[in-house]
Design a protein around this motif. Structure first.
Motif, mmCIF file in Angstrom:
data_model
loop_
_atom_site.group_PDB
_atom_site.id
_atom_site.type_symbol
_atom_site.label_atom_id
_atom_site.label_comp_id
_atom_site.label_asym_id
_atom_site.label_seq_id
_atom_site.Cartn_x
_atom_site.Cartn_y
_atom_site.Cartn_z
ATOM 1 N N GLU A 28 0.834 -1.206 0.000
ATOM 2 C CA GLU A 28 0.000 0.000 0.000
ATOM 3 C C GLU A 28 0.869 1.256 0.000
ATOM 4 O O GLU A 28 0.600 2.208 -0.740
ATOM 5 N N VAL A 29 1.905 1.265 0.840
ATOM 6 C CA VAL A 29 2.811 2.419 0.864
ATOM 7 C C VAL A 29 3.484 2.592 -0.495
ATOM 8 O O VAL A 29 3.573 3.706 -1.037
ATOM 9 N N SER A 30 3.964 1.488 -1.054
ATOM 10 C CA SER A 30 4.631 1.553 -2.359
ATOM 11 C C SER A 30 3.695 2.081 -3.441
ATOM 12 O O SER A 30 4.102 2.851 -4.313
ATOM 13 N N SER A 31 2.423 1.674 -3.405
ATOM 14 C CA SER A 31 1.456 2.120 -4.415
ATOM 15 C C SER A 31 1.179 3.613 -4.301
ATOM 16 O O SER A 31 1.059 4.314 -5.312
ATOM 17 N N VAL A 32 1.083 4.119 -3.071
ATOM 18 C CA VAL A 32 0.853 5.552 -2.867
ATOM 19 C C VAL A 32 2.055 6.349 -3.381
ATOM 20 O O VAL A 32 1.907 7.364 -4.076
ATOM 21 N N VAL A 33 3.262 5.889 -3.035
ATOM 22 C CA VAL A 33 4.470 6.559 -3.521
ATOM 23 C C VAL A 33 4.536 6.489 -5.049
ATOM 24 O O VAL A 33 4.911 7.449 -5.719
ATOM 25 N N GLN A 34 4.139 5.341 -5.607
ATOM 26 C CA GLN A 34 4.128 5.185 -7.062
ATOM 27 C C GLN A 34 3.165 6.175 -7.709
ATOM 28 O O GLN A 34 3.485 6.809 -8.725
ATOM 29 N N GLU A 35 1.996 6.329 -7.139
ATOM 30 C CA GLU A 35 0.966 7.185 -7.720
ATOM 31 C C GLU A 35 1.329 8.661 -7.667
ATOM 32 O O GLU A 35 1.031 9.414 -8.600
ATOM 33 N N PHE A 36 2.003 9.096 -6.604
ATOM 34 C CA PHE A 36 2.205 10.526 -6.408
ATOM 35 C C PHE A 36 3.649 11.008 -6.591
ATOM 36 O O PHE A 36 3.866 12.212 -6.693
ATOM 37 N N VAL A 37 4.628 10.113 -6.609
ATOM 38 C CA VAL A 37 6.017 10.576 -6.594
ATOM 39 C C VAL A 37 6.878 9.996 -7.716
ATOM 40 O O VAL A 37 7.577 10.728 -8.419
ATOM 41 N N LEU A 38 6.837 8.668 -7.897
ATOM 42 C CA LEU A 38 7.892 8.009 -8.643
ATOM 43 C C LEU A 38 7.923 8.318 -10.131
ATOM 44 O O LEU A 38 8.978 8.197 -10.761
ATOM 45 N N ARG A 39 6.806 8.724 -10.715
ATOM 46 C CA ARG A 39 6.872 9.045 -12.148
ATOM 47 C C ARG A 39 7.826 10.210 -12.386
ATOM 48 O O ARG A 39 8.563 10.230 -13.375
ATOM 49 N N ARG A 40 7.827 11.190 -11.486
ATOM 50 C CA ARG A 40 8.728 12.336 -11.646
ATOM 51 C C ARG A 40 10.193 11.940 -11.503
ATOM 52 O O ARG A 40 11.082 12.661 -11.949
ATOM 53 N N LEU A 41 10.440 10.789 -10.869
ATOM 54 C CA LEU A 41 11.815 10.336 -10.654
ATOM 55 C C LEU A 41 12.218 9.242 -11.629
ATOM 56 O O LEU A 41 13.300 8.669 -11.507
ATOM 57 N N THR A 42 11.338 8.938 -12.589
ATOM 58 C CA THR A 42 11.614 7.894 -13.580
ATOM 59 C C THR A 42 11.785 8.564 -14.937
ATOM 60 O O THR A 42 10.800 8.873 -15.618
ATOM 61 N N PRO A 43 13.031 8.838 -15.370
ATOM 62 C CA PRO A 43 13.252 9.659 -16.570
ATOM 63 C C PRO A 43 12.532 9.163 -17.813
ATOM 64 O O PRO A 43 11.918 9.959 -18.527
ATOM 65 N N SER A 44 12.575 7.868 -18.098
ATOM 66 C CA SER A 44 11.983 7.373 -19.336
ATOM 67 C C SER A 44 10.467 7.523 -19.336
ATOM 68 O O SER A 44 9.847 7.625 -20.394
ATOM 69 N N ALA A 45 9.849 7.540 -18.145
ATOM 70 C CA ALA A 45 8.392 7.737 -18.067
ATOM 71 C C ALA A 45 8.068 9.219 -18.075
ATOM 72 O O ALA A 45 7.123 9.660 -18.720
ATOM 73 N N LYS A 46 8.844 10.025 -17.364
ATOM 74 C CA LYS A 46 8.591 11.461 -17.271
ATOM 75 C C LYS A 46 8.703 12.146 -18.621
ATOM 76 O O LYS A 46 7.952 13.075 -18.932
ATOM 77 N N ASP A 47 9.644 11.697 -19.450
ATOM 78 C CA ASP A 47 9.898 12.362 -20.718
ATOM 79 C C ASP A 47 8.999 11.907 -21.850
ATOM 80 O O ASP A 47 9.046 12.478 -22.933
ATOM 81 N N ARG A 48 8.199 10.855 -21.622
ATOM 82 C CA ARG A 48 7.302 10.411 -22.686
ATOM 83 C C ARG A 48 6.065 11.292 -22.681
ATOM 84 O O ARG A 48 5.526 11.642 -21.647
ATOM 85 N N ASN A 49 5.559 11.597 -23.886
ATOM 86 C CA ASN A 49 4.387 12.459 -23.993
ATOM 87 C C ASN A 49 3.133 11.615 -24.056
ATOM 88 O O ASN A 49 3.148 10.540 -24.577
#
Length: 375
Positions: free
Chosen positions: A354-375
């Motif tokens: 549950e903690v990992s999912s919340v962090v995934q939903e609100f934080v980790l995309r900004r820290l994942t370059p290949s996901a952040k840079d895709r349009n």
């Protein structure tokens, strides 16, 4: 327990980011194709005449790179029609300042293309063509050093004498392409972030082969071992479980922790999802209210997406935790074995997920370059 090593490394990552940058503390992929697309009538050609900014965040084509910046960059994009449907197989031609810069490739089954290793500081132009569509030509694109640039709004128009075009792709091919992109997702560029889908709307079901492939990739990743080593050290410091202290006790804790992760990822991420036809990935919501996104994340340990696209009880995840905890009775100290171990680990794993999912939903995309840079 399935993601305990990655859970620990993700927390370490967040600690480093929060400690090193107050901005970060304040502070998904190309769209996947559907197996069949029916495109309706559209008007004639459109050639954008406004220049594309080479850097979408600091848009200054003339900016010079710093001495330490890499001298090459990537240019990519997703080819769609005016309705937003994908056009896989489109021919993408890249032309630069000289004939030697000319390259050509076909958009893959996700309608995605990528030109890596391009020169910074020179203008490029894209010409995209596909049967039944008029050519799409980009304005000049000047790239900054080290930039991963995605060209947005590539929308092909139907040719004047064509009323519709149907494009077919293999679902298995699409799933393979999607997994290839997911296996490039790494937090801060090095921590695996494979089990998240950022383009939930267009995701297709995984084959059994792909489910086992993803589980194997996580199991053998060096960062998974580092996570297990970190967790074993934390357990050693807290004198958790009745292992001896010293090097021998740490080695036993490390082996047990890594074995927990292997059994859980294989059963919860591959074997049970294959047998029960469930998808083991987390489907990023990304939009809506904070409350709805939080509810989506917290439900992840209990609700999953089936291979039929419908939501259903997450038997795979819960079952993987139970089976892994039961197997751990074979190698944990005798005094720690029993039903308490099994159900205690189940509760711990559910809370961690549950903690990992919340962090995934609100934080980790900004820290994942290949996901952040895709349009």
């Amino acid at each position: 327990m399935r993601h305990r090593p990655l859970f620990v490394t993700a927390l370490i990552t967040l600690f480093v980011c929060f400690a090193g940058s107050a901005d970060v503390a304040r502070g998904q992929q190309p769209v996947a194709a559907r197996p069949a697309v029916d495109v309706s009538t559209a008007p004639a050609t459109s050639i954008p005449d406004a220049p594309v900014a080479a850097n979408q965040q600091s848009a200054n084509p003339g900016t010079q790179s710093t001495p330490d910046a890499p001298s090459t960059t990537d240019l990519n994009g997703t080819v769609t029609d005016e309705n937003g449907d994908l056009v896989p197989g489109a021919t993408v031609v890249l032309e630069g300042a000289s004939p030697a810069d000319r390259q050509s490739q076909a958009a893959n089954d996700n309608a995605f293309f990528n030109f890596p290793g391009l020169k910074a500081g020179i203008p490029y132009r894209l010409t995209i063509s596909a049967k039944g569509f008029e050519n799409w030509v980009s304005p000049p694109i000047t790239l900054a050093a080290g930039q991963f640039f995605g060209v947005a709004d590539i929308k092909l128009k139907l040719a004047g004498d064509v009323s519709s075009v149907t494009v077919y792709s293999s679902t298995e091919q699409i799933a393979t392409q999607q997994v290839e992109l997911e296996e490039q997702q790494r937090i801060l560029g090095f921590i695996p972030n494979f089990y998240v889908v950022y383009d939930s709307k267009n995701a297709v079901p995984l084959t059994t082969k792909l489910k086992f492939q993803m589980a194997y990739r996580v199991a053998i990743d060096p960062v998974s071992f580092v996570g297990a080593a970190t967790l074993a050290g934390m357990d050693q410091g807290g004198d958790d479980l009745n292992y001896p202290l010293g090097a021998k006790g740490y080695g036993e804790r490390l082996g047990a922790t890594y074995a927990d992760g292997i059994t859980d990822i294989m059963f919860g991420g591959a074997i049970l999802p294959s047998l029960l036809h469930q998808d083991p990935r987390y489907f990023y919501q990304g939009t809506g209210t904070v409350k709805s996104r939080l509810r989506h994340a917290l439900s992840n340990p209990f609700i999953c997406r089936g291979d039929n696209g419908k939501l259903q009880p997450n038997y795979s995840s819960i079952g993987g935790d139970l089976i892994s905890s039961s197997i751990s009775n074979a190698y944990y100290p005798p005094s720690n074995r029993g039903a308490g171990l099994v159900f205690g680990n189940l509760l711990l794993s559910t809370g961690e997920r549950e903690v990992s999912s919340v962090v995934q939903e609100f934080v980790l995309r900004r820290l994942t370059p290949s996901a952040k840079d895709r349009n």
